[in-house]
Enzyme design. Structure first.
Site, PDB file in Angstrom:
ATOM      1  N   SER A  10       1.012  -1.272  -0.112  1.00  0.00           N
ATOM      2  CA  SER A  10      -0.073  -0.063  -0.111  1.00  0.00           C
ATOM      3  C   SER A  10       0.954   1.314   0.011  1.00  0.00           C
ATOM      4  O   SER A  10       1.622   1.440   0.905  1.00  0.00           O
ATOM      5  CB  SER A  10      -0.911   0.013   1.214  1.00  0.00           C
ATOM      6  OG  SER A  10      -1.458   1.532   1.241  1.00  0.00           O
ATOM      7  N   HIS A  35      -1.070  -1.220  -4.525  1.00  0.00           N
ATOM      8  CA  HIS A  35      -2.149  -0.981  -3.850  1.00  0.00           C
ATOM      9  C   HIS A  35      -2.205   0.421  -3.714  1.00  0.00           C
ATOM     10  O   HIS A  35      -1.501   1.009  -3.013  1.00  0.00           O
ATOM     11  CB  HIS A  35      -2.097  -1.760  -2.563  1.00  0.00           C
ATOM     12  CG  HIS A  35      -3.492  -1.772  -1.823  1.00  0.00           C
ATOM     13  ND1 HIS A  35      -4.533  -2.654  -2.213  1.00  0.00           N
ATOM     14  CD2 HIS A  35      -4.114  -0.837  -0.793  1.00  0.00           C
ATOM     15  CE1 HIS A  35      -5.769  -2.110  -1.622  1.00  0.00           C
ATOM     16  NE2 HIS A  35      -5.445  -1.486  -0.574  1.00  0.00           N
ATOM     17  N   ASP A  37      -4.522   3.386  -2.066  1.00  0.00           N
ATOM     18  CA  ASP A  37      -5.814   3.690  -1.248  1.00  0.00           C
ATOM     19  C   ASP A  37      -6.141   4.859  -1.676  1.00  0.00           C
ATOM     20  O   ASP A  37      -5.624   6.026  -1.423  1.00  0.00           O
ATOM     21  CB  ASP A  37      -5.314   3.524   0.128  1.00  0.00           C
ATOM     22  CG  ASP A  37      -5.118   2.014   0.451  1.00  0.00           C
ATOM     23  OD1 ASP A  37      -6.061   1.362   0.343  1.00  0.00           O
ATOM     24  OD2 ASP A  37      -4.035   1.784   0.940  1.00  0.00           O
ATOM     25  N   MET A  39      -9.217   7.651  -0.767  1.00  0.00           N
ATOM     26  CA  MET A  39      -9.919   7.813   0.627  1.00  0.00           C
ATOM     27  C   MET A  39     -10.316   9.294   0.177  1.00  0.00           C
ATOM     28  O   MET A  39      -9.636  10.316  -0.173  1.00  0.00           O
ATOM     29  CB  MET A  39      -9.342   8.069   1.885  1.00  0.00           C
ATOM     30  CG  MET A  39      -8.529   6.659   1.927  1.00  0.00           C
ATOM     31  SD  MET A  39      -7.705   6.483   3.640  1.00  0.00           S
ATOM     32  CE  MET A  39      -7.132   5.120   3.676  1.00  0.00           C
ATOM     33  N   HIS A  68      -7.917   0.683  -4.648  1.00  0.00           N
ATOM     34  CA  HIS A  68      -8.964   0.335  -3.542  1.00  0.00           C
ATOM     35  C   HIS A  68      -9.667   1.617  -3.196  1.00  0.00           C
ATOM     36  O   HIS A  68      -9.068   2.497  -2.599  1.00  0.00           O
ATOM     37  CB  HIS A  68      -8.257  -0.069  -2.295  1.00  0.00           C
ATOM     38  CG  HIS A  68      -9.030  -0.349  -1.150  1.00  0.00           C
ATOM     39  ND1 HIS A  68      -8.702  -0.563   0.071  1.00  0.00           N
ATOM     40  CD2 HIS A  68     -10.484  -0.337  -0.904  1.00  0.00           C
ATOM     41  CE1 HIS A  68      -9.504  -0.548   1.056  1.00  0.00           C
ATOM     42  NE2 HIS A  68     -10.602  -0.473   0.374  1.00  0.00           N
ATOM     43  N   MET A  70     -12.128   3.911  -1.478  1.00  0.00           N
ATOM     44  CA  MET A  70     -13.008   4.201  -0.302  1.00  0.00           C
ATOM     45  C   MET A  70     -13.613   5.447  -0.402  1.00  0.00           C
ATOM     46  O   MET A  70     -13.117   6.422   0.192  1.00  0.00           O
ATOM     47  CB  MET A  70     -11.964   4.175   0.876  1.00  0.00           C
ATOM     48  CG  MET A  70     -11.447   2.923   1.254  1.00  0.00           C
ATOM     49  SD  MET A  70      -9.828   2.806   2.426  1.00  0.00           S
ATOM     50  CE  MET A  70      -8.726   2.710   1.005  1.00  0.00           C
ATOM     51  N   MET A 139     -11.043  -6.698   4.677  1.00  0.00           N
ATOM     52  CA  MET A 139     -10.548  -5.561   5.619  1.00  0.00           C
ATOM     53  C   MET A 139     -10.384  -6.188   6.887  1.00  0.00           C
ATOM     54  O   MET A 139     -11.358  -6.643   7.446  1.00  0.00           O
ATOM     55  CB  MET A 139     -11.489  -4.376   5.640  1.00  0.00           C
ATOM     56  CG  MET A 139     -11.607  -3.359   4.656  1.00  0.00           C
ATOM     57  SD  MET A 139     -10.125  -2.927   3.563  1.00  0.00           S
ATOM     58  CE  MET A 139      -9.316  -1.887   5.238  1.00  0.00           C
ATOM     59  N   GLY A 144      -9.571   3.511   6.577  1.00  0.00           N
ATOM     60  CA  GLY A 144      -9.314   4.959   6.946  1.00  0.00           C
ATOM     61  C   GLY A 144      -7.985   5.234   7.148  1.00  0.00           C
ATOM     62  O   GLY A 144      -7.370   6.408   6.437  1.00  0.00           O
ATOM     63  N   PHE A 145      -6.963   4.475   7.795  1.00  0.00           N
ATOM     64  CA  PHE A 145      -5.713   4.812   7.836  1.00  0.00           C
ATOM     65  C   PHE A 145      -4.795   3.503   7.947  1.00  0.00           C
ATOM     66  O   PHE A 145      -5.182   2.519   8.398  1.00  0.00           O
ATOM     67  CB  PHE A 145      -5.661   5.304   9.382  1.00  0.00           C
ATOM     68  CG  PHE A 145      -6.547   6.462   9.535  1.00  0.00           C
ATOM     69  CD1 PHE A 145      -5.916   7.837   9.375  1.00  0.00           C
ATOM     70  CD2 PHE A 145      -7.843   6.473   9.892  1.00  0.00           C
ATOM     71  CE1 PHE A 145      -6.690   9.068   9.434  1.00  0.00           C
ATOM     72  CE2 PHE A 145      -8.635   7.942  10.153  1.00  0.00           C
ATOM     73  CZ  PHE A 145      -8.071   8.964   9.794  1.00  0.00           C
ATOM     74  N   GLY A 146      -3.578   3.889   7.586  1.00  0.00           N
ATOM     75  CA  GLY A 146      -2.499   2.840   7.692  1.00  0.00           C
ATOM     76  C   GLY A 146      -2.156   2.506   9.206  1.00  0.00           C
ATOM     77  O   GLY A 146      -2.533   3.231  10.014  1.00  0.00           O
ATOM     78  N   GLY A 147      -1.367   1.513   9.401  1.00  0.00           N
ATOM     79  CA  GLY A 147      -0.612   1.477  10.687  1.00  0.00           C
ATOM     80  C   GLY A 147      -1.478   0.991  11.576  1.00  0.00           C
ATOM     81  O   GLY A 147      -1.129   1.102  13.118  1.00  0.00           O
ATOM     82  N   ASP A 177      -6.505  -6.759   3.810  1.00  0.00           N
ATOM     83  CA  ASP A 177      -5.933  -5.651   3.806  1.00  0.00           C
ATOM     84  C   ASP A 177      -5.880  -4.884   5.231  1.00  0.00           C
ATOM     85  O   ASP A 177      -7.163  -4.760   5.857  1.00  0.00           O
ATOM     86  CB  ASP A 177      -6.618  -4.614   2.670  1.00  0.00           C
ATOM     87  CG  ASP A 177      -6.203  -3.112   2.769  1.00  0.00           C
ATOM     88  OD1 ASP A 177      -4.997  -2.908   3.595  1.00  0.00           O
ATOM     89  OD2 ASP A 177      -6.669  -2.334   2.023  1.00  0.00           O
ATOM     90  N   GLY A 178      -4.898  -4.737   6.097  1.00  0.00           N
ATOM     91  CA  GLY A 178      -4.751  -4.088   7.122  1.00  0.00           C
ATOM     92  C   GLY A 178      -3.980  -4.776   8.273  1.00  0.00           C
ATOM     93  O   GLY A 178      -4.492  -5.810   8.715  1.00  0.00           O
ATOM     94  N   GLY A 179      -2.972  -4.074   8.722  1.00  0.00           N
ATOM     95  CA  GLY A 179      -2.222  -4.585   9.771  1.00  0.00           C
ATOM     96  C   GLY A 179      -1.578  -6.054   9.382  1.00  0.00           C
ATOM     97  O   GLY A 179      -1.178  -6.676  10.367  1.00  0.00           O
ATOM     98  N   GLY A 199       1.272  -1.934   3.927  1.00  0.00           N
ATOM     99  CA  GLY A 199       1.808  -0.731   3.900  1.00  0.00           C
ATOM    100  C   GLY A 199       3.013  -0.343   4.759  1.00  0.00           C
ATOM    101  O   GLY A 199       4.243  -0.562   4.390  1.00  0.00           O
TER     102      GLY A 199
HETATM  103  C1  DX5 Z   1      -6.587   1.169   5.174  1.00  0.00           C
HETATM  104  C2  DX5 Z   1      -6.194   0.533   3.835  1.00  0.00           C
HETATM  105  C3  DX5 Z   1      -5.021  -0.061   3.908  1.00  0.00           C
HETATM  106  C4  DX5 Z   1      -3.938   0.389   4.841  1.00  0.00           C
HETATM  107  C5  DX5 Z   1      -2.726  -0.669   4.945  1.00  0.00           C
HETATM  108  O1  DX5 Z   1      -7.627   1.998   5.030  1.00  0.00           O
HETATM  109  O2  DX5 Z   1      -6.851   0.297   2.858  1.00  0.00           O
HETATM  110  O3  DX5 Z   1      -4.349  -0.381   2.671  1.00  0.00           O
HETATM  111  O4  DX5 Z   1      -3.179   1.452   4.393  1.00  0.00           O
HETATM  112  O5  DX5 Z   1      -1.717  -0.230   5.718  1.00  0.00           O
HETATM  113  P1  DX5 Z   1      -0.994  -0.975   6.848  1.00  0.00           P
HETATM  114  O6  DX5 Z   1      -0.494  -2.066   6.167  1.00  0.00           O
HETATM  115  O7  DX5 Z   1      -0.200  -0.053   7.368  1.00  0.00           O
HETATM  116  O8  DX5 Z   1      -2.220  -1.486   7.870  1.00  0.00           O
HETATM  117 ZN    ZN Z   2      -6.284  -0.402   0.825  1.00  0.00          ZN
END
Ligand code: DX5
Ligand code: ZN
Length: 220
Positions: A10, A35, A37, A39, A68, A70, A139, A144-147, A177-179, A199
Site C-alpha cells: 500500500s 495497492h 488507497d 480516500m 482500492h 474508499m 478488511m 481509513g488509516f494505515g498502521g 488489507d490492514g495490519g 503498507g
Molecule cells: C486502510 C487501507 C490499507 C492500509 C494498509 O484503510 O485500505 O491499505 O493503508 O496499511 P497497513 O499495512 O499499514 O495496515
Molecule cells: Zn487498501
C-alpha cells in the site's frame, strides 16, 4: 487451494515527496501489485489521492495497479480511475446503491472488478456478487488509516470466503488489507488469502529493506 502468494504494497506508507521513485523501488523489490488507497474524507475520515496522481505514478511501474476506492458515491468517478490506468478497481458495496451495476460498469471500462468487505460487513453480501468479481478484499482494520492492528476476529471470515471462492471454480483473488506484518501474514495465508496488502510492513526501514520485507511477507 495452493496459491502463489502475491504482495500488494500500500503506497499510503510511501514517502509522497518522491512517490514515483518509491513505486519504482517496490516494483524492483518484487511487489506483485501496487495497492493504491483512495480516500475521500467522506466514506472514510481520511483524504488521499485521486485519478490525476494515479495517471502520473502509472509511469513508474507496469505492475498491476490494485486501486482500492474508499469513496462514496463510486460510479461518477469510475471512468476517471479507469482512464488513469487502474487494472483492478475495488469498492465498498455500502457506498453505492446497486453494487451489481457498479461491477458491470468497472468491467465495461476494461478493468478487473473487486468488492471490499469491512469488518462489520457480513459475507452474505457476496451471494449476489461473487459471480461478477475478480477479487474479494477483506478488511482486517476499519478502513481509513494505515498502521492499525490486524483484527484476528476476521480470520474465520477469510476461511469462509476461501470456501465460497473454491466452490465457484473460478480464479478470484482473496486479498487481505490492514495490519499485515511478519506475524499476521502467515495467519492470513493459512486462512486462505492469496494476496496480502501491506503498507507499514513493506516500507519499514527504507528502500534498502523493501526486497527483504516483501520476501518475508510472502513467506519465501
Ligand atoms: C486502510 C487501507 C490499507 C492500509 C494498509 O484503510 O485500505 O491499505 O493503508 O496499511 P497497513 O499495512 O499499514 O495496515
Ligand atoms: Zn487498501
Amino acid at each position: 487451494m495452493a496459491n502463489q502468494i502475491k504482495i500488494s504494497p500500500s503506497i499510503l506508507s510511501a514517502d509522497f515527496s518522491y512517490l514515483g521513485k518509491e513505486i519504482e523501488a517496490i516494483d524492483k523489490a518484487g511487489a506483485d501489485y501496487i495497492h493504491v488507497d483512495v480516500m475521500d474524507g467522506h466514506y472514510v475520515p481520511n483524504l488521499t489521492i485521486g485519478p490525476e496522481v494515479i495517471k502520473d505514478i502509472r509511469k513508474s511501474s507496469k505492475k498491476t495497479f490494485d486501486v482500492h476506492l474508499m469513496i462514496e458515491p463510486v460510479n461518477p468517478l469510475l471512468e476517471s480511475f479507469a482512464k488513469a490506468g487502474s487494472d483492478i478497481i475495488t469498492f465498498h458495496p455500502e457506498a453505492e446503491g446497486n453494487p451489481k451495476e457498479t461491477l458491470s460498469i468497472i468491467k465495461e471500462l476494461g478493468c478487473k472488478t473487486g468488492i471490499s468487505l469491512n469488518p462489520s460487513t457480513p459475507i452474505g453480501v457476496l451471494d449476489d456478487l461473487i459471480d461478477k468479481v475478480d477479487l474479494i478484499l477483506v478488511m482486517t482494520v476499519v478502513p481509513g488509516f494505515g498502521g492499525q492492528s490486524f483484527m484476528e476476529d476476521q480470520l474465520p471470515k477469510i476461511e469462509s470466503i476461501r470456501k465460497m471462492i473454491d466452490l465457484t471454480g473460478r480464479q478470484i483473488d482473496l486479498e487481505v488489507d490492514g495490519g499485515i506484518n511478519f506475524e499476521t501474514a502467515p495467519k492470513a495465508i493459512s486462512a486462505g488469502a492469496n494476496v496480502l496488502v501491506a503498507g507499514t510492513a513493506t516500507f519499514k526501514g527504507g528502500q534498502s529493506q523493501y526486497e527483504k520485507n516483501i520476501k518475508t511477507l510472502r513467506g519465501v
